[in-house]
Design a protein around this motif. Structure first.
Motif, PDB file in Angstrom:
ATOM      1  N   HIS A  37     121.088  76.205 -96.621  1.00 45.41           N
ATOM      2  CA  HIS A  37     121.355  77.249 -97.612  1.00 45.41           C
ATOM      3  C   HIS A  37     120.345  77.104 -98.738  1.00 45.41           C
ATOM      4  O   HIS A  37     120.162  76.026 -99.295  1.00 45.41           O
ATOM      5  CB  HIS A  37     122.772  77.099 -98.152  1.00 45.41           C
ATOM      6  CG  HIS A  37     123.275  78.302 -98.891  1.00 45.41           C
ATOM      7  ND1 HIS A  37     122.735  78.716-100.093  1.00 45.41           N
ATOM      8  CD2 HIS A  37     124.275  79.178 -98.600  1.00 45.41           C
ATOM      9  CE1 HIS A  37     123.381  79.795-100.517  1.00 45.41           C
ATOM     10  NE2 HIS A  37     124.310  80.098 -99.626  1.00 45.41           N
ATOM     11  N   SER A  76     126.985  81.656 -95.330  1.00 42.78           N
ATOM     12  CA  SER A  76     127.913  80.565 -95.059  1.00 42.78           C
ATOM     13  C   SER A  76     129.331  81.126 -94.980  1.00 42.78           C
ATOM     14  O   SER A  76     129.585  82.296 -95.273  1.00 42.78           O
ATOM     15  CB  SER A  76     127.830  79.502 -96.149  1.00 42.78           C
ATOM     16  OG  SER A  76     126.639  78.759 -96.072  1.00 42.78           O
ATOM     17  N   ASN A 128     131.856  76.291 -95.608  1.00 41.73           N
ATOM     18  CA  ASN A 128     131.900  75.844 -94.208  1.00 41.73           C
ATOM     19  C   ASN A 128     132.956  74.767 -93.984  1.00 41.73           C
ATOM     20  O   ASN A 128     132.745  73.787 -93.273  1.00 41.73           O
ATOM     21  CB  ASN A 128     130.529  75.336 -93.747  1.00 41.73           C
ATOM     22  CG  ASN A 128     129.483  76.439 -93.750  1.00 41.73           C
ATOM     23  OD1 ASN A 128     129.812  77.619 -93.809  1.00 41.73           O
ATOM     24  ND2 ASN A 128     128.224  76.061 -93.703  1.00 41.73           N
TER      25      ASN A 128
END
Length: 431
Positions: A108, A184, A246
């Motif tokens: 990310h 995500s 996540n």
């Protein structure tokens, strides 16, 4: 509080309000050389014997294989991210590192505006909700989990400057390639549920957000960034006050332990290290809400043209965009048939279709497009390509949104280099 009062740290200058002041590193002389180079020169530089569809190449087109390399060194515990800046930290992955359907924490991107807080203790963290509300609230993360419905959604966050590196002439700021975007899986509570519990007064028109990150100057009480959204947007049930990424605690560089996630709008709206949300009866005027920060001119402007700050408008929904995540650009393949794939997303809209080309846009092939996992998530696509001859190829991808708007080959220049949604291009050599 008196809503029309100024924030305590608003003695900032116009330069401090700008999106950032990173120097431009793009090698313009090299680009000009390549734009004027002959076919023989380009072929030699690519190290191939032929470019099968060279007749379709637009005049001045620089092959993506010769464009600036954005891959670099690892950032923190992130996986192969290029570091654009280290104060504040800004880093992105290359496009092929975003091949996962759900973006891992390690891939990310990072977009910081100040220094992250030194303490991110989930047990002592609190969120204040105040301003023009009926009931001022101070909530712990435990309170959020117990008082409101907890939901999990895949949500796109994209920096407003994603793609800035490809503007000509260059725009100031971090020279983002294609990787300042992620999807995500975020777990948290809906912003709208929290605001309704606080009680929204009738005269509210905008939210304002604050985080625990500190200004680079080190000045006490000076905010690095404080943005907001219109109250109508704040009612979107897809906007989360998130405490998990996540299925795990949020990564420290992505806003642990609490952040906003505002899908479809510039990532700067998704305040990290969130400590306060307050409601206002004016358009929020916190740091990086005014001047030219996260704004574009209200009309097309010529490259390099100076634009008065009064002619800039706030960026809201992000434009239609697509990304090729497999294969990686620059690959040599030994088969004249190849499977490719990627993602597409469209701000507040859905993606209707994706097309790909391997002959510099002379013909386009429709890709297989999946539905999003939920509103606010990106959509996955795939296609099978056949290459007639050996040589150098470019694969281009373009997406079209639910209102019929398609990614362009080129977009109008703007001074801050925002909203570049041109085709994604990768290079391949068919051996």
């Amino acid at each position: 509080m008196d809503d029309n009062s100024k924030l305590p740290d608003q003695d900032f200058t116009l330069a401090e309000q700008s999106e950032d002041t990173t120097s431009i590193e793009q090698p313009n002389e090299r680009r000009r050389f390549l734009q004027g180079a002959s076919l023989a020169t380009i072929t030699a530089l690519l190290g191939v014997s032929a470019i099968p569809f060279h007749k379709n190449m637009a005049e001045g087109l620089v092959p993506i294989a010769l464009a600036d390399d954005i891959e670099g060194n690892a950032a923190l515990d992130k996986d192969g991210l290029t570091i654009h800046n280290d104060r504040p930290v800004n880093a992105e992955p290359a496009a092929h590192l975003l091949d996962d359907r759900i973006t891992p924490q390690s891939r990310h991107f990072i977009r910081n505006n100040g220094n992250p807080p030194t303490s991110m203790d989930v047990d002592t963290w609190s969120l204040t909700v105040d301003g023009l509300v009926d009931n001022r609230m101070t909530l712990s993360i435990k309170d959020l989990k117990s008082k409101f419905e907890v939901v999990t959604k895949q949500l796109v966050i994209e920096c407003g400057g994603n793609g800035r590196a490809f503007f000509t002439p260059p725009a100031s700021g971090n020279q983002w390639g294609y990787g300042a975007v992620a999807c995500s899986e975020w777990t948290g509570v809906r912003l709208v549920d929290v605001l309704k519990e606080a009680g929204i007064k009738d005269n509210v028109i905008y939210t304002a957000h604050e985080g625990a990150d500190t200004h680079l100057s080190g000045k006490a009480g000076k905010l690095a960034i404080s943005r907001g959204v219109p109250i109508k947007k704040a009612m979107d049930p897809n906007i989360l006050i998130a405490f998990e990424q996540n299925g795990k605690p949020i990564h420290p560089m992505n806003g642990a332990p609490l952040r906003l996630v505002v899908p479809g709008w510039p990532g700067s709206c998704s305040q990290k290290w969130l400590t306060r949300i307050y409601l206002r009866d004016i358009v929020h005027d916190g740091p990086k809400m005014t001047g030219t920060a996260y704004r574009i001119p209200n009309r097309p402007v010529a490259p390099g043209e100076k634009v008065d700050t009064k002619d800039f408008v706030i960026i809201e929904a992000m434009p239609i965009k697509s990304l090729i995540t497999y294969p990686a650009t620059g690959q040599t393949v030994n088969d004249k048939k190849l499977s490719i794939r990627g993602h597409a997303w469209a701000g507040d809209r859905k993606v209707k279709e994706v097309h790909v080309s391997h002959d510099f846009g002379a013909t386009w092939q429709k890709a297989k497009l999946e539905e999003p996992a939920n509103d606010g998530a990106w959509q996955h696509w795939s296609a099978e390509l056949s290459f007639p001859l050996s040589g150098y190829y470019e694969v281009w991808a373009r997406a079209t949104d639910s209102e019929g708007i398609t990614q362009p080959f080129a977009i109008s220049w703007n001074p801050k280099g925002y909203l570049n949604n041109t085709f994604h291009r990768i290079s391949l050599v068919v051996a």
